[in-house]
Enzyme design. Structure first.
Site, PDB file in Angstrom:
ATOM      1  N   ARG A   1      -4.049  37.646  40.126  1.00 22.10           N
ATOM      2  CA  ARG A   1      -3.780  36.446  39.318  1.00 22.10           C
ATOM      3  C   ARG A   1      -4.829  36.314  38.238  1.00 22.10           C
ATOM      4  NH1 ARG A   1      -2.989  30.921  42.495  1.00 22.10           N
ATOM      5  NH2 ARG A   1      -5.202  31.214  42.901  1.00 22.10           N
TER       6      ARG A   1
ATOM      7  N   THR B   1      -4.827  31.473  33.677  1.00 27.89           N
ATOM      8  CA  THR B   1      -3.402  31.108  33.518  1.00 27.89           C
ATOM      9  C   THR B   1      -2.678  31.053  34.864  1.00 27.89           C
ATOM     10  OG1 THR B   1      -2.703  33.406  33.344  1.00 27.89           O
ATOM     11  CG2 THR B   1      -3.343  32.298  31.285  1.00 27.89           C
TER      12      THR B   1
ATOM     13  N   ASP C   1     -10.227  32.428  49.335  1.00 31.79           N
ATOM     14  CA  ASP C   1      -9.656  33.615  48.692  1.00 31.79           C
ATOM     15  C   ASP C   1      -9.444  34.700  49.752  1.00 31.79           C
ATOM     16  OD1 ASP C   1      -9.566  36.245  47.340  1.00 31.79           O
ATOM     17  OD2 ASP C   1      -9.854  35.030  45.539  1.00 31.79           O
TER      18      ASP C   1
ATOM     19  N   ASP D   1     -10.979  38.256  49.034  1.00 31.27           N
ATOM     20  CA  ASP D   1     -12.441  38.276  49.171  1.00 31.27           C
ATOM     21  C   ASP D   1     -12.864  38.190  50.632  1.00 31.27           C
ATOM     22  OD1 ASP D   1     -13.088  38.603  46.517  1.00 31.27           O
ATOM     23  OD2 ASP D   1     -13.119  36.460  46.096  1.00 31.27           O
TER      24      ASP D   1
END
Ligand code: PRP
Ligand code: URA
Length: 208
Positions: A103, A107, A199, A202
């Site tokens: 991603r 945006t 995340d 991660d």
């Protein structure tokens, strides 16, 4: 099609550990893998079986087996690869495709950098893997690419889904069945799932 949200005390227990920010990479990976196996069991509930003759140590009998050639697993890189072990442990002979995507942090639009799927994808049920369905942009792009490649039956497996992502996929692709272990509350202002788990990539790969 309603989203299938798996509910089980063991899943609630594992999810609580997964969401905890103190959980380290090793345990995080193990739980993603375990939850993915549960999702796979559920996604295969409608699998077609063929009768087979077998012989137990006691006598001849009939059994039923499924055909692993009917399936392809397609993780969305990177975080989706964390789910792959859990599915391969259930169905070791399924073919595997990969869709590389991240991603754009500003945006929130998906940026695709890799796409490779089995050449006979049109003859297989395609099971897409991504732990997080957030805005739904990445899932939508993956589904549309797979359909362009000829995929006719697609299931989407995720650990946590946000209502926004579910809505986006269901509006555009009502034929795609979504399976998850939790439907969370919402997205925050930077597109992360709340309460979520942070995340996923991660945390699986220990990159932050
Ligand atoms: C995460 C996640 C999904 C995507 C979900 O990947 O694994 O692919 O975000 O967000 P969306 O529904 O709003 O598209 P990320 O972009 O962080 O890449 P990574 O897997 O390489 O960490
Ligand atoms: N991707 C993640 O890894 N986590 C989120 O909460 C949203 C997108």
């Amino acid at each position: 099609m309603e989203v299938i949200e798996l509910k089980h005390p063991l899943i609630s227990h594992k999810l609580a550990i997964l969401r905890d920010k103190r959980t380290g990479t090793k345990e995080f990976r193990e739980i993603i893998s375990e939850l993915s196996s549960f999702l796979c069991y559920e996604a295969l509930r409608d699998a077609k079986l063929s009768d087979v003759e077998i012989e137990t140590p006691i006598c001849k009998t009939k059994g039923q087996m499924l055909n692993e050639d009917n399936y392809a697993f397609v993780p969305i890189l990177r975080a989706g690869t964390g789910m792959l072990d859990g599915l391969i442990s259930v169905m070791p002979n399924a073919k595997i495709g990969h869709i590389g995507m991240y991603r754009n942090e500003e945006t929130l639009e998906p940026v695709r950098y890799y796409y490779k799927v089995p050449k006979d994808i049109e003859n297989r049920e395609v099971i897409v893997l991504d732990p997080m369905l957030a805005t739904g942009g990445s899932g939508l792009d993956a589904i549309e690419s797979l359909k362009k490649s000829g995929a006719k039956k697609i299931k989407f497996l995720c650990i946590i889904a946000a209502p926004e992502g579910i809505k986006k996929i269901q509006e555009k692709h009502p034929d795609v069945q979504i399976y998850c272990t939790a439907i969370d509350e919402k997205l925050n202002e930077i597109g992360y799932i709340v309460p979520g788990l942070g995340d996923a990539g991660d945390r699986i790969f220990g990159t932050k």
